[in-house]
Each structure stands twice: as C-alpha cells, then as structure tokens.
Design a protein around this motif. Structure first.
Motif, PDB file in Angstrom:
ATOM      1  N   PRO A  36       0.706  -1.297  -0.029  1.00 16.19           N
ATOM      2  CA  PRO A  36       0.005   0.221  -0.115  1.00 16.19           C
ATOM      3  C   PRO A  36       0.894   1.147   0.054  1.00 16.19           C
ATOM      4  O   PRO A  36       0.390   2.280  -0.621  1.00 16.19           O
ATOM      5  N   THR A  40       0.935   3.981  -3.210  1.00 12.92           N
ATOM      6  CA  THR A  40       0.537   5.347  -2.566  1.00 12.92           C
ATOM      7  C   THR A  40       1.568   6.372  -2.989  1.00 12.92           C
ATOM      8  O   THR A  40       1.158   7.455  -3.548  1.00 12.92           O
ATOM      9  N   GLY A 361      -5.666   1.563   6.126  1.00 11.61           N
ATOM     10  CA  GLY A 361      -4.702   2.572   6.581  1.00 11.61           C
ATOM     11  C   GLY A 361      -5.096   2.754   8.038  1.00 11.61           C
ATOM     12  O   GLY A 361      -4.183   3.837   8.779  1.00 11.61           O
ATOM     13  N   LEU A 377      -5.172   5.940   2.180  1.00 11.44           N
ATOM     14  CA  LEU A 377      -5.599   4.731   1.940  1.00 11.44           C
ATOM     15  C   LEU A 377      -7.053   4.564   2.340  1.00 11.44           C
ATOM     16  O   LEU A 377      -7.772   3.631   1.743  1.00 11.44           O
TER      17      LEU A 377
END
Ligand code: SF4
Ligand code: SF4
Length: 440
Positions: A36, A40, A361, A377
């Motif tokens: 992630p 990102t 997140g 997230l």
C-alpha cells in the motif's frame, strides 16, 4: 540475497533470525505491486524490497538507525500484504519487528514524535485510561484543526479526529467471569477482553458471548488478563510487549489447568496475529518459550472457532454485506474464506470490494502517527467498498471498524455481530431500523 554478517553479529539471536530471512529475498520486486505505501507514494524505499535493503544495510553495518531508515520503516503499515505476495517465503513480519526494536534502541526521535508515541503506549493498552482520554478528547476537539496545521503536532490532531463523540456503556462482557453454556456443554473457551475494543465497541464481545453460549460453549473472561501487547510491539517497545505476553500466558494457562480450554477466542484480528506469534516472541525466554507456544496454538479467531460448530444454513435476509478483510486477518492469519462462508451460511449476500488486499490505513496506531498516508488509504478503501453498493460492511478488526466508519455513512459491524443476529441474537444497534432505507 547475499549477506555479510560477522560471526560476532550472528551470535545475537535476533540478528541470526534476520539474516536467515534476508537470505531468502531474491530481489524480484513482486511485493512492490501489492504494498500500500509503494502504491500510494511510488518510492522504492517505501516498498518492501526497499525497506529490506535499508534494514540489511543498517544491521550488517551494525549502525544505529538514522532518520532515513526511521522515515521509511515508520511508513510501513505492517499490513503483511508483501508476505502474502512473496513467492520466496520472506518472513518480512519478523524482519520489520526486529528493525523496529533496533530503531527503538538506537534512535532518538524528535520531541513531539517521542511524546505522541509515549502517550499512545501509556494510554491505549489500558481501558480505564483510554476511556478517560476519549472523554477528555471532547474538550480538545475544537483544536484538532489547529494542531493538524503543524506537522509535528499532526498526530495529536488525528487522535482528536478519531475519538468518538459518544462512548457506549460498558457491558458485562468486559468484566471477568464465566458465562455458562445454555444447555449441554459442548466446549469451553476463554475470550480475550482486549484494551481498546471494550471501550469503543463492547457489543462485539457481548455478541460473541451470546452466540457461543447459545451454541453450548462456556465462555470465560479470565481475571488478570491485559492488552495483548500488539500496539507497543509494533512501536518496537519489546520489553513492554513481552511483559504483557507473559502475563497473558500465565492467566490463560492458569485457566487451562483449572478447567481446560478448547481455544482462546480473539475477536480482533490484529490481536489474534500477535497472540499467535507469542511462541516466536518469547522463544528466547526459557521460562516461557514452551508455554507461549501452547498459548499460540490455542488462539483462534472467533470465525475459526465458529466454523468448527457446523452452523446451519439460514434463510436469505435480503441484505448485502461488503466484507472487508482486515490485513491481520488475511495476511497475518491467512483467514480469507471462513468469515465470508459463515456470513453466506447465515443468510447474507456477500460482496468482495476491489483491491481487497490493500490496507484501509488503520494499522494499530498508524492512522494517528501517519495520518496523511492513512487518510489516502482510507479514501481508496471506502471508494472500493461503496462501489459494491452494500447495505452494510462487515469486518473482523476493531481498528478497521473505527477507521472505515469515519469515511462512510454505511453501517460497519463486526462479522460476529451479524452472526449472532442471524442465529437468534439481538438486531445490532448499529443497524438502522428494519423499515429505514440504508444509506446509498
Ligand atoms: S507490511 Fe505492508 S506496508 Fe509494510 S512493506 Fe509490507 S506490504 Fe508494504
Ligand atoms: S517478493 Fe519476496 S523475494 Fe521478491 S523482493 Fe519482495 S520480499 Fe524479496
């Protein structure tokens, strides 16, 4: 991957374990696509492979952690998506755990960061202190925007944003005691009471106890149990985490000796991942290694235990559930299908949101300490969930419930609350009344 540790370095059992892990990595980079933070931020140093290089370099050279290493390791969610993806079986979890311990031992963080982490470590694992802090947050809430304008104070603003405006009343499930089986007893389990969960959502364990006792299982909430240690473990505060683990091992094995236990039921998958790792965490403690391994073997997510009880198929309820698989559930404990199968058997239509492997997140204290990445997230997760047009969301981790609830109007519940309802329990209070239109 070739490593260059000296015999002296390898005499340290933590380094020896990390060296074995590092040698398995073949630099293929498959893990980057499902990380992630890489997805990102797009920076190799925020990918698993990049972090592995940073950790290797730091440990091999016997160097204290520096600001660069700390930045990129702090940005890691410990979501373990990379572990699921890695074709070479690299045990990134134990590698990053070691890196965090090394950081804690060798790096002096800036003052405000130290303060935020110390507050979290002193408050979150203690339900009484946590409850008081949440009440106090109502006074501080008007200052959240101001705090978030200054980078070093951002975590304090994030704490205020995440604090619920109203707290539910404590239930009996949070108190120590035995809940006898209804009818003939077919099993006996302990339930982890936890630390943040009984303050934020006591109805989760209440639903678990109702459901299990109705199914003929005696449930004990043992006295003396403490937080599982996960929150401080992920901050690198290993002494505090191990102290909690030892205390729980003593409490649960005391119960085993007293009346026997078929399982230790955990209703927060983040805690479950840590308790299942107690055997590893305490492997170097001769007095606790074997006992901790026994406890880890007894630990079960509530859905794992329910799956052994052969619950009957229920009629369709006409409700569509988006199932959010917490990282600790799918990557940490490798429980993927069970919760969905149980929900379908209970009469719910289940949908899988896109990008289900990506973290929401939450990640323990991540949404407080890294609010910017966490916010991105969360937005991505909520968009994917809402795209399935569900009536409600189900998941198995309190952290994800708190995080996702701040991003959507769709009700979000723990899987076990829906199962309790489907098998004769109360309609969860978080659901709108039956004749109310669900949020679009
Ligand atoms: S644990 Fe998650 S955030 Fe950390 S490196 Fe692995 S995939 Fe990336
Ligand atoms: S997928 Fe596994 S072997 Fe490949 S770079 Fe990532 S951790 Fe290393």
């Amino acid at each position: 991957m070739q490593t260059n540790f000296t015999a002296g370095q390898l005499a340290d059992p933590h380094v020896a374990t990390s060296e074995k892990i590092l040698r398995k990595c073949v630099h293929c980079g498959f893990c980057t696509a499902t990380c992630p933070t890489y997805v990102t931020l797009g920076n190799e140093l925020d990918s698993p492979r990049g972090r592995i290089y940073l950790i290797k370099d730091m440990l091999e050279n016997g160097r204290p952690a520096d600001a660069e290493v700390v930045t990129h390791i702090d940005r890691c969610l410990s979501c373990l998506s990379c572990v699921t993806t890695c074709p070479s079986g690299v045990d990134y979890m134990h590698l990053v755990d070691h890196a965090r311990m090394h950081i804690e031992a060798t790096y002096r963080r800036p003052f405000w960061n130290r303060l935020a982490r110390s507050v979290l470590a002193a408050v979150l694992p203690h339900p009484g202190r946590f409850r008081l802090a949440l009440r106090a947050a109502n006074l501080g809430r008007p200052f959240a925007g101001l705090l978030k304008r200054f980078k070093p104070l951002e975590p304090f603003g994030a704490m205020l944003d995440l604090a619920p405006r109203r707290l539910p009343r404590a239930t009996d499930s949070a108190r120590a005691g035995t809940h006898p089986a209804a009818g003939p007893r077919r099993g006996r389990v302990a339930i982890l009471s936890g630390c943040a969960q009984p303050v934020l959502k006591p109805e989760i364990n209440a639903a678990t106890i109702r459901l299990l006792t109705r199914l003929g299982v005696e449930v004990v909430a043992p006295a003396g149990e403490v937080c599982c240690g996960s929150l401080v473990h992920h901050m690198g505060r290993e002494a505090q985490a191990l102290e909690a683990a030892r205390r729980n091992v003593d409490v649960w094995l005391g119960e085993v000796e007293k009346s026997g236990l078929d399982a230790i039921i955990v209703t927060a998958s983040g805690c479950g991942t840590t308790i299942k790792d107690y055997g590893f965490m305490l492997r170097l403690d001769p007095a606790y290694a074997e006992k901790a391994a026994r406890v880890s073997a007894l630990a079960k997510d509530v859905t794992e235990y329910l799956a052994t009880l052969d619950l009957p198929q229920q009629a369709a309820r006409g409700l569509t559930v988006a199932y959010h698989s917490a990282c600790s559930m799918q990557h940490g404990q490798k429980i993927t299908m069970l919760p969905k199968t149980l929900l379908k058997t209970a009469g719910f239509a289940v949908r899988d949101p896109a990008e289900g492997h990506l973290c929401c997140g939450s990640a323990g204290t991540y949404n407080i300490l890294q609010p910017e990445i966490s916010g991105k997230l969360k937005a991505r997760k909520v968009k994917n969930i809402e795209a399935t047009k569900p009536d409600l969301i189900a998941t198995g981790n309190i952290g994800c419930i708190t995080q996702i609830a701040t991003g959507t109007a769709i009700p979000i519940l723990h899987t076990v609350e829906l199962l309790d309802w489907a098998y004769g329990g109360e309609r969860p209070a978080a659901l709108p009344a039956p004749d109310t239109k669900m949020p679009a």
